[in-house]
Motif scaffolding. Structure first.
Motif, PDB file in Angstrom:
ATOM      1  N   MET A 445      25.495  29.170  52.612  1.00 36.71           N
ATOM      2  CA  MET A 445      25.635  30.389  53.407  1.00 36.71           C
ATOM      3  C   MET A 445      26.752  31.232  52.796  1.00 36.71           C
ATOM      4  SD  MET A 445      25.346  28.867  57.324  1.00 36.71           S
ATOM      5  CE  MET A 445      24.933  30.444  58.100  1.00 36.71           C
ATOM      6  N   VAL A 446      26.528  32.551  52.747  1.00 36.17           N
ATOM      7  CA  VAL A 446      27.523  33.485  52.207  1.00 36.17           C
ATOM      8  C   VAL A 446      27.694  34.614  53.212  1.00 36.17           C
ATOM      9  CG1 VAL A 446      28.130  35.067  50.331  1.00 36.17           C
ATOM     10  CG2 VAL A 446      26.926  32.925  49.822  1.00 36.17           C
ATOM     11  N   GLY A 447      28.922  34.824  53.652  1.00 36.79           N
ATOM     12  CA  GLY A 447      29.198  35.820  54.667  1.00 36.79           C
ATOM     13  C   GLY A 447      29.133  37.249  54.167  1.00 36.79           C
ATOM     14  N   ASN A 448      29.241  38.177  55.109  1.00 33.51           N
ATOM     15  CA  ASN A 448      29.209  39.611  54.793  1.00 33.51           C
ATOM     16  C   ASN A 448      30.595  40.237  54.921  1.00 33.51           C
ATOM     17  OD1 ASN A 448      29.601  39.569  57.532  1.00 33.51           O
ATOM     18  ND2 ASN A 448      27.712  40.660  58.068  1.00 33.51           N
ATOM     19  N   ASP A 449      31.640  39.403  54.765  1.00 35.16           N
ATOM     20  CA  ASP A 449      33.012  39.857  55.009  1.00 35.16           C
ATOM     21  C   ASP A 449      33.885  39.765  53.755  1.00 35.16           C
ATOM     22  OD1 ASP A 449      32.882  37.076  54.972  1.00 35.16           O
ATOM     23  OD2 ASP A 449      34.437  36.806  56.494  1.00 35.16           O
ATOM     24  N   LEU A 450      33.350  40.149  52.615  1.00 37.10           N
ATOM     25  CA  LEU A 450      34.102  40.091  51.362  1.00 37.10           C
ATOM     26  C   LEU A 450      35.486  40.715  51.519  1.00 37.10           C
ATOM     27  CD1 LEU A 450      34.493  39.785  48.255  1.00 37.10           C
ATOM     28  CD2 LEU A 450      33.332  41.997  48.009  1.00 37.10           C
ATOM     29  N   ALA A 451      36.489  39.990  51.047  1.00 43.11           N
ATOM     30  CA  ALA A 451      37.860  40.506  51.028  1.00 43.11           C
ATOM     31  C   ALA A 451      38.514  40.093  49.720  1.00 43.11           C
ATOM     32  CB  ALA A 451      38.655  39.965  52.205  1.00 43.11           C
ATOM     33  N   LEU A 452      39.384  40.945  49.209  1.00 42.90           N
ATOM     34  CA  LEU A 452      40.181  40.607  48.037  1.00 42.90           C
ATOM     35  C   LEU A 452      41.551  40.131  48.514  1.00 42.90           C
ATOM     36  CD1 LEU A 452      39.290  43.555  45.644  1.00 42.90           C
ATOM     37  CD2 LEU A 452      38.220  41.308  45.796  1.00 42.90           C
ATOM     38  N   ASP A 453      42.262  39.427  47.632  1.00 41.29           N
ATOM     39  CA  ASP A 453      43.568  38.911  48.013  1.00 41.29           C
ATOM     40  C   ASP A 453      44.562  40.050  48.217  1.00 41.29           C
ATOM     41  OD1 ASP A 453      45.699  38.748  45.418  1.00 41.29           O
ATOM     42  OD2 ASP A 453      43.599  39.097  44.917  1.00 41.29           O
ATOM     43  N   GLU A 454      45.753  39.713  48.699  1.00 43.90           N
ATOM     44  CA  GLU A 454      46.757  40.716  49.043  1.00 43.90           C
ATOM     45  C   GLU A 454      47.430  41.331  47.823  1.00 43.90           C
ATOM     46  OE1 GLU A 454      47.277  41.862  52.007  1.00 43.90           O
ATOM     47  OE2 GLU A 454      47.574  40.321  53.521  1.00 43.90           O
ATOM     48  N   GLY A 455      47.221  40.756  46.644  1.00 45.49           N
ATOM     49  CA  GLY A 455      47.849  41.295  45.440  1.00 45.49           C
ATOM     50  C   GLY A 455      49.002  40.437  44.960  1.00 45.49           C
ATOM     51  N   ILE A 456      48.733  39.106  44.859  1.00 47.30           N
ATOM     52  CA  ILE A 456      49.791  38.178  44.476  1.00 47.30           C
ATOM     53  C   ILE A 456      49.465  37.355  43.238  1.00 47.30           C
ATOM     54  CG2 ILE A 456      50.647  37.958  46.833  1.00 47.30           C
ATOM     55  CD1 ILE A 456      49.152  35.290  47.007  1.00 47.30           C
ATOM     56  N   GLY A 457      48.246  37.456  42.718  1.00 42.39           N
ATOM     57  CA  GLY A 457      47.782  36.515  41.710  1.00 42.39           C
ATOM     58  C   GLY A 457      48.385  36.697  40.327  1.00 42.39           C
ATOM     59  N   THR A 458      48.774  35.580  39.724  1.00 38.84           N
ATOM     60  CA  THR A 458      49.191  35.548  38.323  1.00 38.84           C
ATOM     61  C   THR A 458      48.456  34.400  37.658  1.00 38.84           C
ATOM     62  OG1 THR A 458      51.383  36.455  38.803  1.00 38.84           O
ATOM     63  CG2 THR A 458      51.126  35.268  36.732  1.00 38.84           C
ATOM     64  N   CYS A 459      47.786  34.687  36.569  1.00 41.15           N
ATOM     65  CA  CYS A 459      46.947  33.705  35.898  1.00 41.15           C
ATOM     66  C   CYS A 459      47.603  33.240  34.603  1.00 41.15           C
ATOM     67  CB  CYS A 459      45.580  34.319  35.596  1.00 41.15           C
ATOM     68  SG  CYS A 459      44.517  33.267  34.577  1.00 41.15           S
ATOM     69  N   GLY A 460      47.628  31.937  34.396  1.00 41.14           N
ATOM     70  CA  GLY A 460      48.177  31.379  33.172  1.00 41.14           C
ATOM     71  C   GLY A 460      47.091  30.839  32.260  1.00 41.14           C
ATOM     72  N   LYS A 461      47.251  31.081  30.970  1.00 44.42           N
ATOM     73  CA  LYS A 461      46.319  30.557  29.976  1.00 44.42           C
ATOM     74  C   LYS A 461      47.009  30.538  28.620  1.00 44.42           C
ATOM     75  CE  LYS A 461      41.902  31.666  27.659  1.00 44.42           C
ATOM     76  NZ  LYS A 461      40.742  32.588  27.648  1.00 44.42           N
ATOM     77  N   ALA A 462      46.998  29.389  27.957  1.00 45.19           N
ATOM     78  CA  ALA A 462      47.577  29.246  26.623  1.00 45.19           C
ATOM     79  C   ALA A 462      49.007  29.773  26.555  1.00 45.19           C
ATOM     80  CB  ALA A 462      46.698  29.943  25.592  1.00 45.19           C
ATOM     81  N   GLY A 463      49.765  29.530  27.616  1.00 44.84           N
ATOM     82  CA  GLY A 463      51.157  29.940  27.637  1.00 44.84           C
ATOM     83  C   GLY A 463      51.406  31.395  27.985  1.00 44.84           C
ATOM     84  N   GLN A 464      50.344  32.139  28.302  1.00 45.24           N
ATOM     85  CA  GLN A 464      50.496  33.548  28.673  1.00 45.24           C
ATOM     86  C   GLN A 464      50.143  33.755  30.142  1.00 45.24           C
ATOM     87  OE1 GLN A 464      48.953  36.691  26.172  1.00 45.24           O
ATOM     88  NE2 GLN A 464      48.513  35.263  24.509  1.00 45.24           N
ATOM     89  N   SER A 465      50.912  34.610  30.828  1.00 46.27           N
ATOM     90  CA  SER A 465      50.648  34.940  32.226  1.00 46.27           C
ATOM     91  C   SER A 465      50.329  36.418  32.363  1.00 46.27           C
ATOM     92  CB  SER A 465      51.866  34.603  33.087  1.00 46.27           C
ATOM     93  OG  SER A 465      52.122  33.211  33.070  1.00 46.27           O
ATOM     94  N   VAL A 466      49.288  36.739  33.127  1.00 43.02           N
ATOM     95  CA  VAL A 466      48.916  38.129  33.389  1.00 43.02           C
ATOM     96  C   VAL A 466      48.553  38.280  34.861  1.00 43.02           C
ATOM     97  CG1 VAL A 466      48.091  38.565  31.040  1.00 43.02           C
ATOM     98  CG2 VAL A 466      46.480  37.744  32.776  1.00 43.02           C
ATOM     99  N   PRO A 467      48.747  39.468  35.444  1.00 48.51           N
ATOM    100  CA  PRO A 467      48.375  39.694  36.846  1.00 48.51           C
ATOM    101  C   PRO A 467      46.865  39.781  37.019  1.00 48.51           C
ATOM    102  CG  PRO A 467      49.201  41.725  35.866  1.00 48.51           C
ATOM    103  CD  PRO A 467      49.418  40.646  34.847  1.00 48.51           C
ATOM    104  N   VAL A 468      46.366  39.156  38.092  1.00 47.73           N
ATOM    105  CA  VAL A 468      44.928  39.142  38.363  1.00 47.73           C
ATOM    106  C   VAL A 468      44.684  39.298  39.857  1.00 47.73           C
ATOM    107  CG1 VAL A 468      44.360  37.695  36.370  1.00 47.73           C
ATOM    108  CG2 VAL A 468      44.878  36.619  38.571  1.00 47.73           C
ATOM    109  N   GLY A 469      43.425  39.540  40.193  1.00 50.30           N
ATOM    110  CA  GLY A 469      42.992  39.568  41.578  1.00 50.30           C
ATOM    111  C   GLY A 469      41.838  38.610  41.787  1.00 50.30           C
ATOM    112  N   VAL A 470      41.685  38.112  43.023  1.00 52.64           N
ATOM    113  CA  VAL A 470      40.580  37.214  43.362  1.00 52.64           C
ATOM    114  C   VAL A 470      40.024  37.618  44.717  1.00 52.64           C
ATOM    115  CG1 VAL A 470      41.591  35.289  42.073  1.00 52.64           C
ATOM    116  CG2 VAL A 470      42.062  35.508  44.525  1.00 52.64           C
ATOM    117  N   GLY A 471      38.846  37.104  45.039  1.00 47.97           N
ATOM    118  CA  GLY A 471      38.283  37.396  46.346  1.00 47.97           C
ATOM    119  C   GLY A 471      36.951  36.719  46.568  1.00 47.97           C
TER     120      GLY A 471
END
Length: 487
Positions: A445-471
């Motif tokens: 089941m998949v709802g109809n209430d899609l929301a994005l995060d508040e704006g806190i995400g930081t993603c790490g990969k191969a020693g590098q960090s960049v700002p990201v969003g999820v939802g």
């Protein structure tokens, strides 16, 4: 050899003029650097100029404990020959040091040249976020007032809140990319984030709560609905909730994920496996599966760097390519990967505007921007009602994932029992354990209430960090292993 025809560089946007006028660069110097970069052969070369001004303030126990301002300026020079990359950087933008860095990168990646420089083509920069009056130009006093408001609101929430830390970080990043394929692009990127951390304590236990938010916004953002008080109360509410929580049950059960930040599970367990470099090297669990069913038919996942003001959004990526919306999984079918220029060329495709780097010290690689699952047709309340006994995970803390096999472990920072179709007791110590590609096959089941995060995400990969969003919207997984110590 002219890389930047005069008729195309006379109409430069302001952020290009910053590098030309404020930092003393010239089009002629850029031409010379690219020429030096390709002097030992190579397929491609680029110059990544960056200037960052930043401010950070933090209070602990109502006292200012940290305060810093910084300025960083430099250039990273990359040369690509086949699969080999030569890279050098310098924080000295004099012609001598830039040319030396270009020669160094050329020697590292030396190889037969496969194509000639094609000339310069200006990349039109969209306008996804504000520039004037961003945080780096704001008064320190105004920023301090914001986090003092957060401190007070958290303490006022409940007398059991015994410790509060609050902080605000903001920066203004200017970039300019000039490349041998003709790319000539620039951008001015604001970024701000406010964070609140609290500890609650009663006679029985101690609990923690965190909250925060922001994006590519001005400080005015924190005067609206996403105020310091909003984030402070959320952090305090979460901590107080945990004081009365029971131990999470263990075993395989139905799991409902709430909207918004729980999309971090999607980001980690699935998103990294859909980055092109892992698939080109066949180290991803998704390698070779384009066109195949990898998730429930109810699941559609996109990565979209074009959402205004979002933390993960960019007008252009760090290779000068405009960002876009990329469909990764559509109705359960794997449609594509996230590519930068290098991996797109080696895989015979086109860049998706996903070439990102932490700073001029780093080479770009395929990275996510804002990654989320699209809405379905189910009502969130119907999803809860459909569960006889299960877990409702509303918020997540840390997690780990192995992209080679998709296995993940995530800890839920806010979760509840679902009993006979009703959300009942809050639980603590819940972990979700599974396999990303497998888990998505159990989405019923998949709802109809899609929301994005508040704006806190930081993603790490191969020693590098960049700002990201999820939802994501509210979703139900028919089977997932829950780790806990309760019954």
């Amino acid at each position: 050899m002219t890389l930047f025809p005069a008729e195309q560089i006379t109409d430069r946007p302001d952020h290009k003029r910053y590098f030309i006028e404020k930092l003393g660069l010239s089009e002629r110097l850029m031409e010379r650097c690219l020429g030096e970069a390709l002097s030992a052969g190579g397929d491609y070369a680029d110059l990544y100029f960056e200037s960052v001004t930043s401010t950070s303030l933090g209070i602990d126990e109502s006292l200012v404990k940290t305060a810093s301002q910084g300025i960083s300026v430099g250039c990273g020079i990359r040369v690509v020959s086949g699969e080999r990359t030569g890279f050098a950087f310098t924080d000295d933008l004099s012609s001598e040091r830039l040319l030396r860095a270009a020669r160094t990168a050329a020697l590292i990646a030396s190889g037969p040249a496969k194509e000639r420089v094609s000339g310069f083509s200006h990349v039109d920069t969209p306008s996804l976020y504000p520039v004037a009056g961003v945080g780096s130009d704001a008064e320190i006093a105004a920023k301090l007032a914001l986090i003092q408001r957060a401190d007070k609101a958290a303490r006022d929430f409940d007398p059991r809140i015994v410790q509060v830390r609050a902080g605000i970080n903001d920066e203004l990043r200017r970039i300019l990319v000039a490349a041998s394929d003709g790319t000539y692009a620039s951008d001015t990127q604001p970024l701000a984030r406010l964070n609140v951390f609290v500890i609650a304590k009663d006679s029985q236990s101690t609990a923690r709560g965190t909250s925060g938010g922001g994006g590519r916004v001005t400080l005015d953002f924190f005067e609206g609905h996403k105020s310091p008080e909003h984030f402070a109360r959320e952090a305090a509410r979460t901590a107080i909730l945990q004081l009365g929580a029971v131990e999470a049950p263990a075993g395989e059960m139905e799991v409902v994920l709430g909207p918004g930040w729980p999309g971090v599970l999607l980001h980690e367990a699935v998103g990294h496996g859909l980055e092109a470099d892992f698939n080109r090297k066949k180290t991803s669990a998704f390698a070779g599966l384009i066109g195949q069913q990898v998730a429930s038919s109810k699941v559609t996942v996109v990565d979209n760097g074009t959402i205004a003001n979002r933390r993960g959004s960019l007008n252009v990526d760090d290779e000068g390519t405009p960002t876009r919306e990329t469909v990764l999984i559509e109705n359960g079918i794997l449609k594509g990967f996230l590519s930068d220029k290098l991996n797109a060329r080696l895989m015979g495709g086109a860049s998706t505007g996903s070439g990102r780097r932490e700073s001029y010290h780093h080479i770009p690689m395929p990275r996510m921007t804002n990654t989320y699952m699209l809405n379905g047709d189910d009502m969130p309340e119907d999803i809860i009602k459909s569960v006889k006994r299960g877990l409702y995970a509303v918020n997540f803390g840390g997690g780990q994932v192995d992209i080679t096999n998709g296995k993940f472990v995530f800890s839920a920072s806010e979760a509840y029992l679902i009993e006979d179709g009703r959300v009942t007791r809050p639980v603590k110590g819940a972990t979700l354990i599974g396999n990303g590609p497998e888990a998505l096959k159990y989405v019923s089941m998949v709802g109809n209430d899609l929301a994005l995060d508040e704006g806190i995400g930081t993603c790490g990969k191969a020693g590098q960090s960049v700002p990201v969003g999820v939802g994501m919207p509210t979703i139900k997984l028919d089977r997932m292993t829950v780790g806990g110590t309760g019954q």
